[in-house]
Design a protein around this motif. Structure first.
Motif, PDB file in Angstrom:
ATOM      1  N   ARG A 237      28.637 -30.937   9.642  1.00 46.82           N
ATOM      2  CA  ARG A 237      28.395 -30.547  11.169  1.00 46.82           C
ATOM      3  C   ARG A 237      28.533 -31.366  12.093  1.00 46.82           C
ATOM      4  O   ARG A 237      27.853 -32.728  11.863  1.00 46.82           O
ATOM      5  CB  ARG A 237      27.084 -29.696  11.199  1.00 46.82           C
TER       6      ARG A 237
ATOM      7  N   ILE B 228      30.434 -28.046  16.063  1.00 48.91           N
ATOM      8  CA  ILE B 228      31.474 -28.028  15.251  1.00 48.91           C
ATOM      9  C   ILE B 228      31.324 -28.239  13.925  1.00 48.91           C
ATOM     10  O   ILE B 228      30.648 -29.157  13.510  1.00 48.91           O
ATOM     11  CB  ILE B 228      32.777 -29.013  15.853  1.00 48.91           C
ATOM     12  N   TYR B 229      31.865 -27.532  13.019  1.00 44.28           N
ATOM     13  CA  TYR B 229      31.629 -27.361  11.656  1.00 44.28           C
ATOM     14  C   TYR B 229      32.798 -27.267  10.625  1.00 44.28           C
ATOM     15  O   TYR B 229      33.949 -26.475  11.107  1.00 44.28           O
ATOM     16  CB  TYR B 229      30.466 -26.552  11.199  1.00 44.28           C
TER      17      TYR B 229
ATOM     18  N   LEU C 173      33.252 -23.420  15.508  1.00 38.67           N
ATOM     19  CA  LEU C 173      32.718 -23.857  16.754  1.00 38.67           C
ATOM     20  C   LEU C 173      31.655 -22.936  17.303  1.00 38.67           C
ATOM     21  O   LEU C 173      31.928 -21.609  17.217  1.00 38.67           O
ATOM     22  CB  LEU C 173      33.341 -24.712  17.869  1.00 38.67           C
TER      23      LEU C 173
END
Length: 747
Positions: free
Chosen positions: A486, A495-496, A536
């Motif tokens: 992450r 965002i991940y 995201l």
């Protein structure tokens, strides 16, 4: 007694609607982080003017925009405000979810997420989407169409959940979390009346016995005439006759210790659904049927589904950072039903049947939480037994095939998951689960001369051939890892990226025919999926716009697929690890707050699923790769929804809320083989609710309209063509247009 239970269900639904007006709809992402206190009293989403949705699912206030996983969560209050009756309504609000009442029943659940699931409810099969009630895994789909009463929230976790939830969550998981009692006296009653003589009653009460002891109960009664008629017997068709209740005891002997004992029971006596003949519904047997909800089935209208359970949860805060948790549960179910596959008065293709199941589960967790590290380790054990029997009556040949058997499953797992905050912007989560499943299956299959076997009432039937008779066992094990990263460039954007492995255990085909498919005695192997996801979540436009976007890719291996076809005078069943496929898609969920009195939520889902290999047994009993001729079932390419929630404060006169909603699904196939007669075209559903609440939140009136344009759409079917089987291509349909008026009071 049955009528009292049905009234209880209605009251709970009304109660949920009242609470939903106070808090805006909870439709957001939740977390896959390990420290999730699922049964804790979760704060209902607080949709403040700035648009934040805050929950305490991990025992701390947390903005759902910060958690790295595709999960949609809905408060029971919000669902009730929209007029949702049971959890299948989640399909209209959740991207890439199919959640339907199974063909032939009123309370058996079919669930698919991102193309992965299982629609066959026979006792030897297990679902591909796990259902959990207060953290207790429900192994069988019978009685799993849960009504919206006494529920805190429902969560839909998309993608495999192989680490934290483990068992048969290869497609995802659905979590039904009931309300906790608390330490204050409270109660609610709600009654509803609507189309088709719908009469519901729901009630709940929480009573503190002492400062540290509370008891409570909830009941629900759902009563409704059928959407159609059985023109042969005169019985209601697509009716509802359900009673449900829950009792609970909560103990808090100290600030560090919480104990909850809960019991529930549901009794569904709705008539079986026999379906609508899509070819030749009239002609030789009378005038064509005017309604898709009508039938001329002659097998009868007896049906009963009973499910019940008891669970105990213990939570102990050993230190400020460590919590120990135990979840112990026992559940059982029993179903007796009659299903007329041909929809005609005679026994052309009739299936009388019964199913039984019971399960014991035990889970231990140790949870750790600090500013930089959160984690959980645990042990899980399941002991499940499922059995059943059914006749396949082929009246045109005066033959019956009896199928019976059972499967015993013992499963245990050890799991762990930890998340570490590396710095202010980066965090990483690592997890893994080792599962071991031992399954013992017994399958008996025999042919009889006559209509029905002795087990289903025909003592004069003569057995002339044994098709299958064996007991065998298999043990499967799998390690399912998980990793996610992450990155938060600022406080309003996350965002991940993640990788998860999903697993569903192998088993034995309860319909397996050892004459035509001798290898059936060896069973079928597990299926697995490697799932990748990037996404995201962000807040924009001065936190008036919230967007959650996810892209996913899945590599699906050894899929367990059932094939059934007529061979001679016998319906042959084969379950094979048919091959492999790839699935990819997108999901967008959003919320706009253009004004303090108005919120707009929306979602769009896209799934592209294609078989790379599909090994199938043909009618010539030869296995071939037919991947280019097969489709994913119950998986529309596109689906989406938009909901408006407008609230107007009337001062001392209370407030009014208006909630219109539109959902759509593109065309989809009901089975892996395309069938232009049976498959469903694209359709849209429009709903709307208007609810008034008094200024002290005590009284409430609501008017709910569902499927306002009366769209007809199929949610299931049978495909048994051919003269011997009566050319039985049968469709089952979602509810027509309905209106419901509800009134509730809190005390």
């Amino acid at each position: 007694m049955a009528r009292i239970s049905r009234l209880t269900t209605t009251l709970r639904l009304t109660t949920a609607i009242a609470a939903g007006l106070i808090a805006a709809p909870l439709a957001a992402q939740t977390t896959d982080e390990p420290v999730v206190d699922e049964t804790a009293a979760v704060e209902t989403a607080d949709a403040r003017n700035d648009g934040d949705i805050v929950v305490t699912a991990r025992r701390r206030a947390e903005n759902l925009q910060d958690v790295p996983l595709s999960v949609s969560a809905f408060s029971g209050d919000a669902l009730a405000e929209q007029g949702a009756v049971d959890i299948t309504n989640l399909q209209q609000q959740t991207p890439n979810l199919t959640l339907q009442i199974a063909r032939g029943s009123n309370s058996t659940l079919i669930a698919f997420i991102r193309g992965i699931g299982q629609q066959d409810p026979v006792w030897g099969f297990e679902p591909g989407v796990g259902l959990y009630i207060d953290d207790v895994y429900v192994a069988r789909p019978q009685g799993a169409v849960l009504d919206i009463f006494d529920v805190e929230r429902v969560e839909v976790l998309r993608g495999p959940q192989g680490t934290l939830y483990g068992r048969n969550t290869i497609g995802g998981a659905i979590k039904y979390v009931t309300k906790r009692l608390g330490n204050d006296f409270s109660g609610q009653v709600r009654a509803s009346y609507g189309s088709y003589d719908q009469t519901d009653l729901i009630g709940q009460v929480a009573v503190p016995i002492a400062d540290w002891v509370s008891v409570g109960g909830a009941f629900a009664i759902y009563k409704r005439d059928g959407f159609g008629k059985n023109l042969t017997s005169g019985a209601e068709h697509y009716n509802k006759d359900v009673m449900a209740g829950r009792l609970s005891l909560e103990l808090t002997p100290s600030d560090a210790l919480f104990i909850r004992i809960a019991a529930d029971k549901t009794d569904d006596e709705s008539n079986p659904r026999h379906g609508y003949r899509l070819l030749g519904n009239g002609t030789a047997i009378g005038a064509p049927l005017d309604s898709v909800y009508d039938t001329r089935a002659g097998i009868g209208d007896e049906n009963n589904v009973e499910t019940s359970g008891i669970s105990g949860t213990i939570e102990y805060e050993a230190t400020d950072a460590v919590t120990l948790k135990s979840i112990t549960a026992f559940r059982k179910g029993h179903t007796e039903t009659l299903i007329d596959f041909d929809g005609m008065p005679g026994p052309v293709l009739d299936i009388p049947s019964f199913y039984k199941d019971k399960q014991f589960t035990q889970e231990f967790q140790a949870l750790y939480e600090s500013d930089a590290v959160q984690g959980v380790v645990g042990l899980y054990y399941l002991d499940n037994s499922a059995s059943g029997a059914f006749d396949t009556v082929i009246g045109n040949a005066n033959l019956t095939t009896l199928t019976s058997g059972d499967v015993d499953t013992k499963s245990w797992a050890v799991f762990g998951d930890v998340s570490v905050q590396l710095n202010e912007q980066f965090s990483v989560s690592l997890g893994g689960r080792y599962s071991r499943d031992k399954r013992e299956g017994t399958v008996f299959r025999a042919d009889y001369l006559g209509i029905r076997s002795p087990l289903f009432g025909n003592a004069s039937a003569v057995q002339f051939r044994t098709r299958t008779d064996y007991t065998n066992a298999r043990t499967d094990s799998q390690f399912t890892p998980r990793v996610s990263l992450r990155y938060e460039p600022n406080e309003d954007l996350m965002i991940y990226a993640s990788y998860n492995k999903g697993y569903k255990s192998g088993g034995f085909d309860p319909r397996g025919d050892a004459i035509f498919t001798p290898n059936t005695i060896n069973g079928y192997a597990p299926e697995t999926v490697d799932a990748y996801e990037v996404g995201l979540k962000g807040a924009f436009a001065d936190r008036r716009l919230f967007l959650n976007l996810a892209g996913f890719y899945s590599d699906y291996q050894d899929q367990q697929i059932t094939t059934q076809f007529l061979f001679g005078t016998t319906v042959v069943s084969s379950v094979e690890n048919a091959g492999s496929s790839r699935i990819y898609g997108l999901e967008l969920e959003g919320r706009i707050i253009p004004h303090d009195d108005l919120q707009v939520t929306f979602a769009i889902g896209y799934t592209n699923a294609k078989f790379k290999e599909f090994l199938s047994l043909g009618t010539d009993l030869v296995v071939r790769d037919v991947a280019d001729q097969r489709l994913f079932q119950n998986t529309p390419a596109w689906n989406g929804n938009v909901t408006l929630h407008y609230t107007k404060d009337l001062g001392s006169a209370g407030r009014i809320a208006f909630t219109p909603a539109l959902s759509f699904r593109s065309d989809y196939s009901l089975f892996e083989v395309a069938n232009p007669v049976l498959d469903q075209d694209a359709y849209e559903i429009v709903d709307a609710s208007l609810v008034w609440t008094s200024d002290n939140d005590r009284f409430q009136l609501g008017l709910h309209g569902r499927n306002l344009f009366d769209k007809q759409y199929r949610v299931g079917g049978y495909n048994f063509p051919g003269a011997l089987l009566g050319n039985s291509i049968i469709g089952f349909y979602g509810p027509p247009r309905t209106f419901t008026l509800s009134a509730g009071v809190k005390f």
